[in-house]
Design a protein around this motif. Structure first.
Motif, PDB file in Angstrom:
ATOM      1  N   VAL A  95       0.833  -1.205   0.000  1.00  0.00           N
ATOM      2  CA  VAL A  95       0.000   0.000   0.000  1.00  0.00           C
ATOM      3  C   VAL A  95       0.867   1.255   0.000  1.00  0.00           C
ATOM      4  N   TYR A  96       1.848   1.300   0.873  1.00  0.00           N
ATOM      5  CA  TYR A  96       2.732   2.463   0.913  1.00  0.00           C
ATOM      6  C   TYR A  96       3.634   2.511  -0.322  1.00  0.00           C
ATOM      7  N   GLY A  97       3.961   1.348  -0.867  1.00  0.00           N
ATOM      8  CA  GLY A  97       4.740   1.310  -2.097  1.00  0.00           C
ATOM      9  C   GLY A  97       3.984   1.904  -3.273  1.00  0.00           C
ATOM     10  N   ALA A  98       2.644   1.771  -3.277  1.00  0.00           N
ATOM     11  CA  ALA A  98       1.833   2.383  -4.330  1.00  0.00           C
ATOM     12  C   ALA A  98       1.987   3.893  -4.302  1.00  0.00           C
ATOM     13  N   ARG A  99       2.052   4.466  -3.113  1.00  0.00           N
ATOM     14  CA  ARG A  99       2.245   5.917  -2.983  1.00  0.00           C
ATOM     15  C   ARG A  99       3.599   6.341  -3.531  1.00  0.00           C
ATOM     16  N   ILE A 100       4.641   5.586  -3.184  1.00  0.00           N
ATOM     17  CA  ILE A 100       5.992   5.935  -3.638  1.00  0.00           C
ATOM     18  C   ILE A 100       6.093   5.836  -5.152  1.00  0.00           C
ATOM     19  N   SER A 101       5.584   4.751  -5.733  1.00  0.00           N
ATOM     20  CA  SER A 101       5.650   4.568  -7.184  1.00  0.00           C
ATOM     21  C   SER A 101       4.890   5.664  -7.916  1.00  0.00           C
ATOM     22  N   LEU A 102       3.720   6.011  -7.404  1.00  0.00           N
ATOM     23  CA  LEU A 102       2.906   7.033  -8.058  1.00  0.00           C
ATOM     24  C   LEU A 102       3.578   8.403  -7.988  1.00  0.00           C
ATOM     25  N   VAL A 103       4.121   8.752  -6.828  1.00  0.00           N
ATOM     26  CA  VAL A 103       4.769  10.059  -6.664  1.00  0.00           C
ATOM     27  C   VAL A 103       6.009  10.161  -7.554  1.00  0.00           C
ATOM     28  N   VAL A 104       6.838   9.110  -7.538  1.00  0.00           N
ATOM     29  CA  VAL A 104       8.042   9.123  -8.373  1.00  0.00           C
ATOM     30  C   VAL A 104       7.661   9.216  -9.852  1.00  0.00           C
ATOM     31  N   GLY A 105       6.635   8.477 -10.263  1.00  0.00           N
ATOM     32  CA  GLY A 105       6.192   8.522 -11.645  1.00  0.00           C
ATOM     33  C   GLY A 105       5.697   9.900 -12.049  1.00  0.00           C
ATOM     34  N   ILE A 106       4.855  10.501 -11.212  1.00  0.00           N
ATOM     35  CA  ILE A 106       4.286  11.813 -11.534  1.00  0.00           C
ATOM     36  C   ILE A 106       5.378  12.879 -11.586  1.00  0.00           C
ATOM     37  N   VAL A 107       6.273  12.875 -10.589  1.00  0.00           N
ATOM     38  CA  VAL A 107       7.328  13.884 -10.540  1.00  0.00           C
ATOM     39  C   VAL A 107       8.258  13.755 -11.744  1.00  0.00           C
ATOM     40  N   SER A 108       8.698  12.536 -12.024  1.00  0.00           N
ATOM     41  CA  SER A 108       9.655  12.334 -13.117  1.00  0.00           C
ATOM     42  C   SER A 108       9.037  12.657 -14.469  1.00  0.00           C
ATOM     43  N   VAL A 109       7.795  12.236 -14.691  1.00  0.00           N
ATOM     44  CA  VAL A 109       7.136  12.520 -15.967  1.00  0.00           C
ATOM     45  C   VAL A 109       6.861  14.016 -16.109  1.00  0.00           C
ATOM     46  N   SER A 110       6.464  14.672 -15.027  1.00  0.00           N
ATOM     47  CA  SER A 110       6.185  16.111 -15.079  1.00  0.00           C
ATOM     48  C   SER A 110       7.448  16.898 -15.424  1.00  0.00           C
ATOM     49  N   LEU A 111       8.553  16.569 -14.752  1.00  0.00           N
ATOM     50  CA  LEU A 111       9.811  17.262 -15.049  1.00  0.00           C
ATOM     51  C   LEU A 111      10.263  16.985 -16.484  1.00  0.00           C
ATOM     52  N   ILE A 155      26.245  10.135 -10.520  1.00  0.00           N
ATOM     53  CA  ILE A 155      26.722  11.498 -10.306  1.00  0.00           C
ATOM     54  C   ILE A 155      26.013  12.150  -9.117  1.00  0.00           C
ATOM     55  N   LEU A 156      24.684  11.986  -9.057  1.00  0.00           N
ATOM     56  CA  LEU A 156      23.893  12.666  -8.031  1.00  0.00           C
ATOM     57  C   LEU A 156      23.835  11.908  -6.709  1.00  0.00           C
ATOM     58  N   GLY A 157      23.958  10.568  -6.767  1.00  0.00           N
ATOM     59  CA  GLY A 157      23.820   9.752  -5.574  1.00  0.00           C
ATOM     60  C   GLY A 157      22.502   8.998  -5.578  1.00  0.00           C
ATOM     61  N   THR A 158      22.390   8.003  -4.710  1.00  0.00           N
ATOM     62  CA  THR A 158      21.183   7.180  -4.646  1.00  0.00           C
ATOM     63  C   THR A 158      20.064   7.920  -3.912  1.00  0.00           C
ATOM     64  N   GLY A 159      18.859   7.385  -4.046  1.00  0.00           N
ATOM     65  CA  GLY A 159      17.694   7.976  -3.389  1.00  0.00           C
ATOM     66  C   GLY A 159      16.576   8.218  -4.380  1.00  0.00           C
ATOM     67  N   LEU A 160      15.346   8.274  -3.878  1.00  0.00           N
ATOM     68  CA  LEU A 160      14.181   8.394  -4.748  1.00  0.00           C
ATOM     69  C   LEU A 160      14.133   9.737  -5.475  1.00  0.00           C
ATOM     70  N   ILE A 161      14.580  10.807  -4.826  1.00  0.00           N
ATOM     71  CA  ILE A 161      14.580  12.113  -5.482  1.00  0.00           C
ATOM     72  C   ILE A 161      15.494  12.088  -6.704  1.00  0.00           C
ATOM     73  N   ASN A 162      16.675  11.529  -6.529  1.00  0.00           N
ATOM     74  CA  ASN A 162      17.620  11.454  -7.641  1.00  0.00           C
ATOM     75  C   ASN A 162      17.132  10.495  -8.721  1.00  0.00           C
ATOM     76  N   VAL A 163      16.415   9.457  -8.325  1.00  0.00           N
ATOM     77  CA  VAL A 163      15.810   8.559  -9.313  1.00  0.00           C
ATOM     78  C   VAL A 163      14.808   9.312 -10.176  1.00  0.00           C
ATOM     79  N   ALA A 164      13.966  10.132  -9.541  1.00  0.00           N
ATOM     80  CA  ALA A 164      12.975  10.917 -10.286  1.00  0.00           C
ATOM     81  C   ALA A 164      13.668  11.882 -11.253  1.00  0.00           C
ATOM     82  N   ILE A 165      14.746  12.513 -10.801  1.00  0.00           N
ATOM     83  CA  ILE A 165      15.487  13.431 -11.675  1.00  0.00           C
ATOM     84  C   ILE A 165      16.098  12.674 -12.854  1.00  0.00           C
ATOM     85  N   ALA A 166      16.692  11.510 -12.569  1.00  0.00           N
ATOM     86  CA  ALA A 166      17.319  10.717 -13.626  1.00  0.00           C
ATOM     87  C   ALA A 166      16.303  10.272 -14.668  1.00  0.00           C
TER      88      ALA A 166
END
Length: 301
Positions: A95-111, A155-166
């Motif tokens: 359930v919480y993973g659904a939130r993470i996947s959706l947020v990362v998807g929306i942020v990365s696609v929007s950027l 280059i940026l390092g690990t983490g969900l924020i950097n994944v979204a940017i990548a």
């Protein structure tokens, strides 16, 4: 004379509004006639609801360990999807993973859309910028997508924020090419040439007249790119480059459960099914939108 012109302008605006409203209704009808797209919409709606109401849907703390209840099978008492090797409830982590996947998807696609649309509009409208921008896009295309994302994370390092940017940087070249192609097909139409003759600024022409006519392929791209973004985020987390333990991310859950594949297969199978369903949903909805937005499609077929 002025009153008559104003009335004619008002009628033209009202007619355009009715035409757009009819187009939206027609698009929705076409989309709903596609059974696979409807199934995809239902799956996406379920994921969105899981993401929003995760604190209420989760039955346990997704990161709290309980070693006395480790590796419980599915349909266990109090853990209907079982537990992992640390005794954490898999349903709650899904359930919480659904939130993470959706947020990362929306942020990365929007950027990615912001960068790709801007570059595509500039390349398609300004001939002098076309060559430079497209060479930059070709340079990004020279790298396989997942390798480019891994390079950016290195280059940026690990983490969900950097994944979204990548993932967003990976999305820019494809989006730019799609938008550029749409702009090239629109910018020489008679009404655009008429706006130029009337003295309209380039910015006004691009934003108010060209961009709206490029929205259909952008919407389809964004929908289908969500599937790629979610799958890519899960892949990077599986490789240890994205979400870090104990974050309940689906790809990281698969990586953690692979060592227990023979004794507790549900640790890997359950998040794998979640990823498969969501990726399938966004892909079929994207296909449905592509057909629904096609002006050559006949709603009566």
């Amino acid at each position: 004379m002025e009153t008559g012109a104003a009335v004619n302008t008002g009628h033209a605006t009202a007619g355009l509004g009715r035409k757009k409203e009819k187009m939206y209704i027609t698009t929705i009808k076409r989309l709903l006639k596609n059974k696979l797209a409807v199934v995809g919409l239902v799956i996406i709606a379920i994921q969105v609801l899981m993401a929003i109401f995760a604190p209420w849907l989760a039955t346990h703390d997704p990161i709290k360990q309980n070693l006395s209840a480790a590796e419980l099978p599915v349909f266990s008492d109090g853990h209907w999807l079982g537990t992992d090797n640390y005794g954490r409830d898999i349903w709650s982590r899904i359930v919480y993973g659904a939130r993470i996947s959706l947020v990362v998807g929306i942020v990365s696609v929007s950027l990615g859309l912001i960068g790709g649309v801007v570059l595509g509009l500039l390349a398609g409208y300004y001939r002098k910028l076309d060559g430079l921008i497209m060479r930059i896009v070709d340079l990004l295309f020279a790298f396989p997508g997942i390798l480019l994302a891994m390079l950016i994370i290195a280059i940026l390092g690990t983490g969900l924020i950097n994944v979204a940017i990548a993932i967003s940087i990976w999305s820019i070249p494809t989006c730019a090419r799609i938008v550029r192609g749409s702009v090239l097909s629109v910018k020489n139409r008679e009404y655009i040439l008429a706006m130029k003759a009337l003295g309209a600024s380039n910015a006004r022409i691009i934003i108010k007249h060209i961009l709206p006519n490029c929205l259909a392929p952008i919407i389809v791209f964004a929908t289908m790119r969500m599937a790629t973004a979610i799958l890519s985020a899960a892949s990077l987390s599986y490789l240890g480059l994205g979400a870090q333990p104990p974050t309940p991310e689906w790809g990281a859950m698969i990586a953690a459960g692979q060592a227990f594949m023979w004794t507790s297969p549900h640790m890997t199978v359950v998040p794998g099914i979640a990823i498969m369903l969501v990726v399938f949903a966004f892909n079929v909805v994207g296909d449905g939108l592509r057909d629904a937005l096609d002006p050559n499609m006949d709603i009566n077929q």
